[in-house]
Design an enzyme around this catalytic site. Structure first.
Site, PDB file in Angstrom:
ATOM      1  N   ASN A  27       8.370 -26.077  36.813  1.00  0.00           N
ATOM      2  CA  ASN A  27       9.504 -25.817  37.708  1.00  0.00           C
ATOM      3  C   ASN A  27       9.978 -24.361  37.597  1.00  0.00           C
ATOM      4  OD1 ASN A  27       9.521 -28.403  38.738  1.00  0.00           O
ATOM      5  ND2 ASN A  27      10.990 -29.168  37.227  1.00  0.00           N
ATOM      6  N   TYR A  49       6.247 -31.172  20.335  1.00  0.00           N
ATOM      7  CA  TYR A  49       6.682 -29.780  20.534  1.00  0.00           C
ATOM      8  C   TYR A  49       5.464 -28.861  20.624  1.00  0.00           C
ATOM      9  CZ  TYR A  49       9.377 -25.471  19.613  1.00  0.00           C
ATOM     10  OH  TYR A  49       9.966 -24.236  19.683  1.00  0.00           O
ATOM     11  N   GLY A  78      21.685 -22.262  24.418  1.00  0.00           N
ATOM     12  CA  GLY A  78      21.086 -22.492  23.097  1.00  0.00           C
ATOM     13  C   GLY A  78      21.265 -21.286  22.185  1.00  0.00           C
ATOM     14  N   THR A 102      20.656 -29.793  23.354  1.00  0.00           N
ATOM     15  CA  THR A 102      20.860 -29.129  22.056  1.00  0.00           C
ATOM     16  C   THR A 102      21.696 -27.847  22.173  1.00  0.00           C
ATOM     17  OG1 THR A 102      18.729 -27.986  22.262  1.00  0.00           O
ATOM     18  CG2 THR A 102      18.739 -30.044  20.994  1.00  0.00           C
TER      19      THR A 102
END
Ligand code: UDP
Length: 314
Positions: free
Chosen positions: A104, A150, A15, A40
């Site tokens: 995770n 978000y 990213g 993205t």
């Protein structure tokens, strides 16, 4: 690969900010494993690292869990759609990467005895009623609006980081990243800086949402990455704002970009998106005091550098 060098795992490594972080970690003598699922991120952002013996890349979705062999000193969790149009069109993925993805990555850090750093966001403050925003402000977030996926994912991610710190004594960091710009932003990610720069370069009208009186404070990416690494080295478990406190209205930003680009573009006023924060400026006293960090690149210098990049890709 030199096994004695500390190894960092960067999720979202392909990213915009993640790729700058990978470059900087390598420059500082670390080994880096970048993870990305390319929702993205972009291959292009890591091209210059191909062939570097200290760099590895793995295409992976951290929401599904990732098995990583060998030692790991740092886990930096930067995976997430981050521009409003991107998270609005991937809301479930955005919620998962902030929640499942974060557990995770925290689990990985716990298993390896690594320091974990969460890329959180100024969006945890929502449409803030306190200005500028200190870390002690709890925010004003609409959980069910278009930005909720978000904002709430990142708020949950922060809660997970604190829970792993308190329950499992994982060495954790939370950085709240304010608006950042620089080379490798996607031309089409829909944010103000890429939109305005592409429009100014093409001589098209700049799409200012609302009357342009809403404010933002823009940080150049090299400053931001310096802050992230300072937090990794010298931070504690509590959130740290990282951003440039120089605040401008969106209309001023548009006009500055037109001037720097030497463009003849005009302004095209459009509807303001739902829940668009009216003002945003970081209080960076904590970063200054704890990390000895503050941005070095002025708004116009930074915009000039970003514009140079956009000229090469638009
Ligand atoms: N914005 C704008 N025109 C655009 C894109 C964004 O006026 O083409 C405005 C947007 O409404 C917001 C500000 O610019 O008030 C910053 O938006 P951006 O998407 O860059 O990030 P945000 O700070 O909202 O996450």
């Amino acid at each position: 690969m030199a096994a004695n060098k500390p190894r960092a795992v960067v999720s979202g490594g392909a990213g915009f900010i993640g790729s700058h972080l990978c470059h900087e970690l390598l420059d500082r003598g670390m080994r880096v494993l970048a993870l990305d699922n390319f929702i993205t991120g972009s291959h292009q952002n890591l091209v210059s690292l191909q062939g570097n013996p200290d760099f590895e890349f793995r295409q992976a979705d951290v929401n599904h869990g990732v098995f990583i062999g060998g030692d790991v000193r740092y886990v930096l969790h930067f995976a997430s759609p981050a521009s409003p149009p991107q998270y609005d069109s991937n809301p479930i993925h955005t919620l998962k990467v902030g929640t499942l993805g974060t557990t995770n990555m925290l689990g990985l850090a716990r298993a390896k005895g690594a320091t974990f750093l969460l890329a959180s966001t100024s969006e945890v403050y929502g449409d803030p009623l306190v200005h500028p925003q200190p870390e002690t402000y709890w925010g004003n977030v609409n959980p069910i609006g278009p930005r909720g996926c978000y904002d709430e994912a990142k708020r949950c991610a922060e809660a997970f980081a604190m829970a792993y710190h308190r329950t499992h004594q994982v060495d954790t960091r939370i950085v709240r990243i304010f608006n950042t710009h620089g080379p490798r932003m996607q031309v089409s990610d829909g944010r103000a800086v890429p939109n305005f720069m592409a429009q100014a370069i093409r001589g098209e009208p700049l799409t200012v949402y609302g009357d342009g009186s809403q404010t933002r404070s823009l940080c150049y990416v090299s400053d931001l990455v310096g802050g992230v690494l300072a937090a990794l080295e010298r931070g504690d478990e509590l959130p740290i704002n990282l951003g440039n406190p120089h605040e401008v209205t969106v209309l001023e930003l548009a006009e500055t970009i037109i001037r720097l680009a030497g463009s003849t573009s005009t302004i095209d006023y459009r509807d303001l998106p739902v829940d668009d924060p009216k003002q945003r400026r970081p209080d960076i006293a904590r970063a200054r005091n704890l990390l000895g960090w503050q941005p070095q690149v002025s708004l116009e210098d930074g915009l000039g550098r970003t514009l140079e990049y956009f000229r090469s890709v638009v």
